[in-house]
Design an enzyme around this catalytic site. Structure first.
Site, short mmCIF file in Angstrom:
data_model
loop_
_atom_site.label_atom_id
_atom_site.label_comp_id
_atom_site.label_asym_id
_atom_site.label_seq_id
_atom_site.Cartn_x
_atom_site.Cartn_y
_atom_site.Cartn_z
N MET A 16 1.23 -1.45 8.13
CA MET A 16 0.89 -1.32 6.70
C MET A 16 2.19 -1.13 5.91
O MET A 16 2.91 -0.14 6.10
CB MET A 16 -0.06 -0.14 6.46
CG MET A 16 -1.49 -0.39 6.91
SD MET A 16 -2.59 1.00 6.58
CE MET A 16 -2.19 2.10 7.93
N ARG B 130 -6.38 1.96 7.17
CA ARG B 130 -6.49 2.92 6.08
C ARG B 130 -7.04 4.29 6.47
O ARG B 130 -6.61 5.29 5.91
CB ARG B 130 -7.35 2.31 4.96
CG ARG B 130 -6.61 1.19 4.23
CD ARG B 130 -7.54 0.34 3.43
NE ARG B 130 -8.50 -0.36 4.29
CZ ARG B 130 -9.49 -1.09 3.84
NH1 ARG B 130 -9.67 -1.21 2.55
NH2 ARG B 130 -10.29 -1.72 4.68
N GLY C 104 -10.58 -3.60 11.22
CA GLY C 104 -11.39 -3.60 10.00
C GLY C 104 -12.54 -2.63 10.10
O GLY C 104 -13.42 -2.78 10.96
N ASP C 105 -12.49 -1.61 9.24
CA ASP C 105 -13.59 -0.64 9.12
C ASP C 105 -13.76 0.30 10.30
O ASP C 105 -14.86 0.81 10.53
CB ASP C 105 -14.93 -1.35 8.86
CG ASP C 105 -14.99 -1.90 7.44
OD1 ASP C 105 -14.12 -1.53 6.63
OD2 ASP C 105 -15.89 -2.71 7.15
N CYS D 79 -1.75 -11.89 5.87
CA CYS D 79 -1.48 -11.19 4.61
C CYS D 79 -2.00 -12.02 3.43
O CYS D 79 -1.65 -13.20 3.29
CB CYS D 79 0.01 -10.91 4.45
SG CYS D 79 0.35 -9.99 2.94
C1 FMN Z 1 -1.32 -0.51 2.00
C2 FMN Z 1 -1.58 -1.56 3.05
C3 FMN Z 1 -0.54 -2.30 3.54
C4 FMN Z 1 -0.77 -3.27 4.53
N1 FMN Z 1 0.30 -3.96 5.05
C5 FMN Z 1 0.10 -4.82 6.07
C6 FMN Z 1 1.19 -5.45 6.72
O1 FMN Z 1 2.36 -5.23 6.39
N2 FMN Z 1 0.90 -6.29 7.75
C7 FMN Z 1 -0.38 -6.54 8.16
O2 FMN Z 1 -0.60 -7.30 9.10
N3 FMN Z 1 -1.43 -5.97 7.56
C8 FMN Z 1 -1.22 -5.10 6.55
N4 FMN Z 1 -2.27 -4.45 5.99
C9 FMN Z 1 -3.63 -4.68 6.55
C10 FMN Z 1 -3.93 -3.67 7.67
O3 FMN Z 1 -3.07 -3.84 8.76
C11 FMN Z 1 -5.38 -3.86 8.16
O4 FMN Z 1 -5.51 -5.16 8.65
C12 FMN Z 1 -6.41 -3.64 7.07
O5 FMN Z 1 -6.13 -2.50 6.31
C13 FMN Z 1 -7.83 -3.54 7.65
O6 FMN Z 1 -7.94 -2.45 8.52
P1 FMN Z 1 -8.66 -1.07 8.05
O7 FMN Z 1 -10.05 -1.44 7.60
O8 FMN Z 1 -8.64 -0.22 9.28
O9 FMN Z 1 -7.84 -0.51 6.93
C14 FMN Z 1 -2.08 -3.52 5.00
C15 FMN Z 1 -3.14 -2.76 4.47
C16 FMN Z 1 -2.91 -1.80 3.53
C17 FMN Z 1 -4.07 -1.00 2.99
#
Ligand code: FMN
Length: 316
Positions: A17, A224, A200-201, A101
């Site tokens: 992230m 997150r 995701g989630d 991304c």
């Molecule tokens: C603030 C933020 C920055 C992120 N930066 C990246 C990143 O640099 N590379 C990437 O592959 N995904 C990035 N993501 C996506 C996360 O790796 C992840 O795929 C996405 O948040 C879904 O997972 P979650 O539901 O557990 O949050 C980012 C997400 C957030 C919220």
């Protein structure tokens, strides 16, 4: 589980992230149970130009292992060069490429989720990188609205030599909203042999267990939900092993973990006010009566102020 020859001690990965998974936060997630941590996204073109900011972003310490460095880019030559340079100079445990991304600035250069649009180019890219590397190589993709195309993408990545795929169950258009589609991730899992990491989630013990059970995926990647709550990895690991919940952390215990984060940021020269502020906001988000604190944090002008606000908060 294993990715190529890398043995991973549990099924929980910290998601890459940008501006979040800096060194101190990664260390904390590792301490509280992440089996693998990933760096922020590193721009391949900037890395080979030795951009100071990019080099700092890619820096990690031994204690973080196993760690994956994630790169982004669209130019094959530069992606291969950057991957090789990262392998030789930084020696991470995993090299990952970002194929998901959705940010406008990233997609307009042909990188990130844009790479999903041309399956032949993607296959060629993945093949060139995987042939140049000895360390495990993973790809992080998003899904598309075309179910069969998702499977073709995964099969192409596998055929081109990647050792595992992380699938974020949202399309690029969805960005971070809407529900992640685990059914599509399951469909992909059923069609390839390399490990699939579902993303995701995943927000708590139950979602983690359901995701593993309903999809048969090899591991889970958490984004997150871990921000402000790195202890989540510990709780989920415990639940997956024992089918019992660990007790919730008290307000004091949660804030103590924030102070651990702050100490690590000081120790590793990562004291950036915006970043510390953001983490302080997240560490207080689940605490009853913390709205006032978050207002104070957002109005604070320096890190000493944030420290004081959090210290007072523990004691009140
Ligand atoms: C603030 C933020 C920055 C992120 N930066 C990246 C990143 O640099 N590379 C990437 O592959 N995904 C990035 N993501 C996506 C996360 O790796 C992840 O795929 C996405 O948040 C879904 O997972 P979650 O539901 O557990 O949050 C980012 C997400 C957030 C919220």
């Amino acid at each position: 589980m294993k990715i190529k020859n890398l043995v991973i001690k549990n099924k929980l990965f910290l998601a890459p992230m940008s501006n979040v998974t800096t060194l101190p936060f990664r260390l904390l997630c590792k301490k509280y149970g992440a089996g693998v941590v990933y760096s922020e996204m590193i721009n391949a073109d900037a890395f080979i130009m030795d951009s100071k900011k990019t080099l700092k972003r890619s820096f990690f310490i031994e204690e973080e292992r196993p760690i994956g460095i994630q790169i982004s880019g669209s130019d094959k030559k530069n992606l291969v060069l950057a991957s090789k340079k990262i392998e030789i100079e930084l020696k991470p445990d995993i090299l990952d490429i970002n194929i998901g991304c959705p940010a406008y600035n990233v997609m307009k250069t042909g990188s990130g989720a844009k790479l999903l649009n041309d399956i032949n180019k993607l296959g060629d890219l993945v093949k060139s990188i995987s042939e140049s590397l000895n360390i495990p190589f993973t790809c992080k993709i998003r899904i598309t609205t075309d179910e069969n195309y998702n499977v073709s993408i995964a099969k192409t990545i596998e055929k081109s030599g990647a050792n595992a795929i992380t699938v974020h169950g949202r399309t690029a258009n969805q960005k971070y909203s809407g529900k992640a589609n685990w059914d599509i991730v399951k469909k992909i899992k059923n069609e390839v042999k390399i490990p699939i990491i579902l993303n995701g989630d995943i927000i708590d013990e139950k979602s983690a267990k359901n995701a593993l059970g309903s999809t048969g995926c090899d591991a889970l990647m958490i984004g997150r939900a871990s921000v402000g709550d790195p202890y989540l990895f510990n709780r989920i690991n415990y639940f997956l092993k024992n089918e019992k919940y660990l007790p919730d952390l008290s307000k004091k215990e949660k804030i103590i973990i924030f102070f651990e984060f702050l100490e690590l940021a000081k120790k590793h020269d990562c004291l950036y006010i915006t970043n510390i502020k953001m983490h302080a906001q997240h560490f207080t988000k689940s605490i009853v009566g913390s709205t006032v604190i978050r207002k104070q944090i957002s109005e604070s002008k320096n890190i000493e102020d944030i420290e004081l606000i959090m210290k007072n908060f523990i004691n009140n």
